[in-house]
Scaffold this active site. Sequence first.
Site, mmCIF file in Angstrom:
data_model
loop_
_atom_site.group_PDB
_atom_site.id
_atom_site.type_symbol
_atom_site.label_atom_id
_atom_site.label_comp_id
_atom_site.label_asym_id
_atom_site.label_seq_id
_atom_site.Cartn_x
_atom_site.Cartn_y
_atom_site.Cartn_z
ATOM 1 N N ARG A 28 -14.794 9.138 -3.407
ATOM 2 C CA ARG A 28 -13.373 9.201 -3.771
ATOM 3 C C ARG A 28 -12.963 7.932 -4.498
ATOM 4 O O ARG A 28 -12.212 7.972 -5.467
ATOM 5 C CB ARG A 28 -12.504 9.416 -2.529
ATOM 6 C CG ARG A 28 -12.588 10.832 -1.985
ATOM 7 C CD ARG A 28 -11.663 11.032 -0.821
ATOM 8 N NE ARG A 28 -10.270 11.131 -1.264
ATOM 9 C CZ ARG A 28 -9.229 11.073 -0.442
ATOM 10 N NH1 ARG A 28 -9.404 10.917 0.862
ATOM 11 N NH2 ARG A 28 -8.011 11.162 -0.905
ATOM 12 N N CYS A 59 -5.532 3.565 1.235
ATOM 13 C CA CYS A 59 -6.469 4.686 1.306
ATOM 14 C C CYS A 59 -5.861 5.834 0.520
ATOM 15 O O CYS A 59 -5.282 5.616 -0.537
ATOM 16 C CB CYS A 59 -6.761 5.056 2.758
ATOM 17 S SG CYS A 59 -5.291 5.446 3.730
#
Length: 184
Positions: free
Chosen positions: A89, A142
């Site tokens: 990611r 995040c």
Amino acid sequence: MVVLDDLGGQLAAARAWWMLAIWAGHPDVRVLDGGLQAWLAAGGELVQAAWQPPEPGRWQPTFNAGAWIGADQVLAGRALLVDARSEERFRGEVEPIDPVAGRIPGAVCRPSAANLDKQGKFKPAQRLDAELPRADQVVAYCGSGVTACHNLLAYAIAGRPVPRLYPGSWSEWITAPARPVARG
């Protein structure tokens, strides 16, 4: 106060710890290392009993606005950004949640899963201290501000100052097309 979760990885517990201890200033918040599974594996018991409301406490939150920062402060670029998402990611190879893949430019990747040993418990303080990114100023983020708290807890376990949190994280960052995105 003890916070725990049974979802694996202690992500929700770490977020609860940050909200209560760091942001709201509760003086005694602990995370049950390894969660409910570790408790049961160690012979801990779960007791079913009629719920009794606790005695009212005297603690009052003292919200710490300095514990977190917004996108404009992130954009100013004065801190090392530590991204708690997986490496895939982070590199922008996959994005299962948000409509845009990538990371905030200048960030480094420290997947929250790297804080745990094979048994799902936090690594020893000395090992975490050796592994966690270092800088005078650190900001954790995040995807949505939850797994970043796992890294914040790892810093606390390592005996380091707890970095600030960018709670909007990647999901907020990409809502403004003018904000830069890095991939690769």
